[in-house]
Design a protein around this motif. Structure first.
Motif, mmCIF file in Angstrom:
data_model
loop_
_atom_site.group_PDB
_atom_site.id
_atom_site.type_symbol
_atom_site.label_atom_id
_atom_site.label_comp_id
_atom_site.label_asym_id
_atom_site.label_seq_id
_atom_site.Cartn_x
_atom_site.Cartn_y
_atom_site.Cartn_z
ATOM 1 N N LEU A 172 8.186 -2.329 -13.628
ATOM 2 C CA LEU A 172 8.457 -1.528 -12.434
ATOM 3 C C LEU A 172 7.317 -1.482 -11.428
ATOM 4 N N SER A 173 6.089 -1.646 -11.878
ATOM 5 C CA SER A 173 4.988 -1.453 -10.933
ATOM 6 C C SER A 173 4.184 -2.729 -10.731
ATOM 7 N N GLY A 174 3.518 -2.781 -9.590
ATOM 8 C CA GLY A 174 2.711 -3.935 -9.225
ATOM 9 C C GLY A 174 1.436 -4.028 -10.035
ATOM 10 N N GLU A 175 0.612 -4.969 -9.684
ATOM 11 C CA GLU A 175 -0.587 -5.316 -10.446
ATOM 12 C C GLU A 175 -1.663 -4.231 -10.425
ATOM 13 N N VAL A 176 -1.796 -3.516 -9.307
ATOM 14 C CA VAL A 176 -2.935 -2.618 -9.107
ATOM 15 C C VAL A 176 -2.463 -1.173 -8.950
ATOM 16 N N ILE A 177 -3.255 -0.274 -9.509
ATOM 17 C CA ILE A 177 -3.072 1.160 -9.282
ATOM 18 C C ILE A 177 -4.425 1.697 -8.819
ATOM 19 N N VAL A 178 -4.403 2.585 -7.840
ATOM 20 C CA VAL A 178 -5.637 3.130 -7.271
ATOM 21 C C VAL A 178 -5.571 4.648 -7.366
ATOM 22 N N ASN A 179 -6.622 5.227 -7.914
ATOM 23 C CA ASN A 179 -6.686 6.664 -8.110
ATOM 24 C C ASN A 179 -7.876 7.211 -7.312
ATOM 25 N N LEU A 180 -7.593 8.041 -6.339
ATOM 26 C CA LEU A 180 -8.614 8.664 -5.511
ATOM 27 C C LEU A 180 -8.836 10.089 -6.005
ATOM 28 N N SER A 181 -10.026 10.347 -6.549
ATOM 29 C CA SER A 181 -10.369 11.684 -7.042
ATOM 30 C C SER A 181 -10.954 12.481 -5.884
#
Length: 170
Positions: A73-82
Motif C-alpha cells: 500500500l505505501s511507497g518506498e519512503v516515510i518521513v517523520n517530522l518531530s
C-alpha cells in the motif's frame, strides 16, 4: 493520543487506499517541498499524498504500537517530522513468516516489548528532527514508541508518506 489525517485514506484491513477526503493543506505541502529541497537524495522524488499528525501525551499512556509498514500500500519512503518532545523509537527485526508473499507487516517481532535483543535498535528522535525511513527499516523491522520512551510529557509529530491508490478488497 490524538491524531489528524490528511490526504488519501489507507484501509489496512481491506488492503486498499481511498481518495482523499481532506487534501493535504498548503502548509503541509510547503513543508514537504522544504524537506525535499533541504535533504535531496532520498527525498529527491518524494511527493507525499498523505500526512498524519499525532499528539502523544505521556500522562495518558500514549504510544505507537510496533508495526511494519505495508509494502503493497505505501511507497518506498516515510518521513517523520518531530515537532515537540523527544522520544526513543524501537526497531525490532521481524521474525521470518512462511508463505508471507511479500505483503504487509507480517511476521512476529524478535525481541518484542522492548526486550533489547540483538536484532533491536533504539533510536532517539529529538524534537525538531527529521527521520527518513525506507527499505528494510520499514519492511523488515517493526517500529514503535513505548509509553516509557516518551521522554517529555508531550510529543507532536507529522508523518508523511506516499500511498499507492488501490481499490479496497471486498
Amino acid at each position: 493520543m490524538r491524531n489528524k489525517r490528511w490526504g488519501v485514506q489507507p484501509d489496512y484491513h481491506r488492503r486498499g487506499v481511498a481518495p482523499a477526503a481532506h487534501p493535504l493543506p498548503p502548509l503541509l505541502l510547503a513543508l514537504a517541498r522544504r524537506m525535499r529541497a533541504a535533504v535531496g537524495g532520498p527525498l529527491k522524488d518524494f511527493s507525499p499524498n498523505e500526512a498524519n499528525a499525532i499528539d502523544y501525551r505521556r500522562s495518558h499512556g500514549s504510544w505507537l504500537k510496533p508495526h511494519a509498514d505495508d509494502r503493497i500500500l505505501s511507497g518506498e519512503v516515510i518521513v517523520n517530522l518531530s515537532l515537540a518532545g523527544d522520544c526513543v523509537m524501537t526497531l525490532a527485526r521481524l521474525a521470518p513468516q512462511s508463505g508471507s508473499g511479500g505483503g504487509g507487516g507480517g511476521g512476529g517481532v524478535a525481541g518484542a516489548a522492548g526486550g533489547g535483543g540483538a536484532d533491536e535498535f533504539r533510536i532517539r528522535l529529538p524534537r525538531r528532527s527529521l527521520q527518513i525511513m525506507s527499505k528494510a527499516a520499514r519492511y523488515s523491522y517493526s517500529h514503535g514508541i513505548w509509553p516509557a520512551d516518551l521522554l517529555d510529557e508531550r510529543r507532536v509529530s507529522i508523518t508523511f508518506r506516499h500511498s499507492k491508490p488501490r481499490p479496497c478488497a471486498k
